[in-house]
Design an enzyme around this catalytic site. Structure first.
Site, PDB file in Angstrom:
ATOM      1  N   GLN A  83       0.830  -1.212   0.000  1.00 32.58           N
ATOM      2  CA  GLN A  83       0.000   0.000   0.000  1.00 32.58           C
ATOM      3  C   GLN A  83       0.862   1.258   0.000  1.00 32.58           C
ATOM      4  OE1 GLN A  83      -3.129   0.576  -0.504  1.00 32.58           O
ATOM      5  NE2 GLN A  83      -3.681  -1.578  -0.694  1.00 32.58           N
ATOM      6  N   SER A  84       1.996   1.206  -0.660  1.00 29.92           N
ATOM      7  CA  SER A  84       2.895   2.365  -0.682  1.00 29.92           C
ATOM      8  C   SER A  84       2.269   3.562  -1.412  1.00 29.92           C
ATOM      9  CB  SER A  84       4.190   1.938  -1.396  1.00 29.92           C
ATOM     10  OG  SER A  84       4.953   3.076  -1.725  1.00 29.92           O
ATOM     11  N   ASN A  85       2.183   4.679  -0.699  1.00 28.85           N
ATOM     12  CA  ASN A  85       1.750   5.929  -1.345  1.00 28.85           C
ATOM     13  C   ASN A  85       2.838   6.433  -2.277  1.00 28.85           C
ATOM     14  OD1 ASN A  85      -0.755   6.418   0.209  1.00 28.85           O
ATOM     15  ND2 ASN A  85       0.690   6.481   1.915  1.00 28.85           N
TER      16      ASN A  85
END
Ligand SMILES: Cc1ncc(COP(=O)(O)O)c(C=O)c1O
Length: 341
Positions: A83-85
């Site tokens: 879920q890396s922004n």
């Protein structure tokens, strides 16, 4: 040879300056909770940098992709958690620059939510046209990247690698620049004693802000809330080293050893794992200010700011400013956390 911030290659991606907005209703709510005096509260809206739902990485990517283009690269490679922004903003920046993007995402966060492995940032990465390669948590990163760079080269490509979080000296230039922008905004409000509080993870945001403070010589103090590592002291050392390298690029004075303010009390069980304080902070800010934080970074960062205010840490400050570093898509990956209770 040191350069000024305007001399490094930079791709204009962000909508700047981002607004600095007072949070009257959050301040009232905190006062009512505790009866304690609360400094004026502001929010610096770096969630409004404009690139595919915004966030702090856009400022770093302006310099990183500026460098990639200057080097004639055509494929951007980066990495992070599922879920890396940072990965999502890199995918968007690469699309806007006409570059290919490969995201190597490690399934490293032991969070079992039903949407975590398909929604949120991961969904947006795919819509933005990035090639997403998911690796198990224990994959040998050296091997994975070695093979990937060979593959890109053998297909005639030239890769540009962006480290986790965009946290290299080049990436941190974006936050040295942001510090100058914010210090001007604080000065226009006539503030002399303020603090800027933000979630800190791979450290490039804090390192850049600290380098910017060295460059300017006056302005808000910088305080990070650790949302990343159990070993806060080691993390602060890493941020200091990066801040020194960033300052050196700009010929700014070296930040003193031991000067990184990093609070490790709000991480909970680990990176990406929800805490009760995070949930309360996300809901409180949403319901008092209409502003959406996120479960991994800004929710814990805001829990930290509230906890620090309640402990009296900022009693002497005219204002406390929260840097909203983005991350809203993560809410969809953590939907259970905000189910009606
Ligand atoms: C929303 C958000 N806030 C804060 C951070 C932390 O920034 P840094 O990695 O520069 O410490 C990140 C990093 O990914 C992020 O995505």
């Amino acid at each position: 040879m040191p350069k000024t911030l305007n001399e490094f290659p930079r791709l204009g991606l962000a909508h700047l300056p981002t607004p600095l907005v007072e949070m009257h209703r959050l301040r009232e709510a905190l006062r009512a909770q505790d009866g304690r005096d609360v400094p004026r509260l502001f929010i610096k809206r770096d969630d409004c940098t404009g690139l595919a739902t915004g966030g702090n990485k856009t400022r770093k990517l302006e310099y990183l992709l500026g460098e990639a283009l200057a080097q004639g690269c055509n494929t951007v490679v980066t990495t992070g958690a599922l879920q890396s922004n940072h990965a999502r903003q890199t995918a968007a920046a690469a699309a806007a620059a006409g570059l290919s993007c490969i995201l190597v995402l490690f399934d490293s966060v032991p969070y079992a939510g039903r949407a975590y492995r398909k929604s949120g940032n991961l969904l947006l990465d795919r819509i933005l046209g990035a090639e997403v390669r998911v690796e198990p948590a224990d994959a040998d990163a050296g091997h994975v990247f070695g093979e990937l760079f060979k593959e890109i080269e053998s297909n005639g490509g030239k890769s540009y690698f962006v480290p986790v979080g965009g946290s290299s000296p080049t990436g941190s230039l974006g936050y040295a620049r942001a510090y100058l922008e914010l210090a001007d905004q604080a000065q226009a409000l006539d503030f002399r004693k303020t603090v800027l509080v933000h979630a800190s993870s791979s450290g490039g945001t804090q390192a850049g802000l600290v380098a910017g403070a060295q460059l300017r010589g006056s302005g808000p103090a910088v305080a990070g809330i650790n949302v990343y590592r159990q070993d806060t002291a080691a993390m602060a050392e890493g941020i200091h080293a990066l801040a020194c390298k960033t300052a050196a690029l700009l010929d700014a004075s070296t930040p003193p050893a031991g000067s990184i303010d990093l609070d490790g009390d709000y991480l909970g069980e680990g990176y990406g794992l929800p805490t009760p304080g995070m949930r309360e902070a996300v809901e409180l800010v949403a319901r008092t200010e209409g502003v959406l934080l996120d479960p991994v970074y800004t929710g814990k960062g805001m829990a930290g700011l509230i906890g620090q205010i309640m402990s009296g840490k900022y009693a002497e400050m005219e204002a406390a400013i929260f840097l909203h570093t983005g991350g809203m898509p993560g809410l969809f990956a953590y939907e259970e956390e905000f189910a009606p209770r």
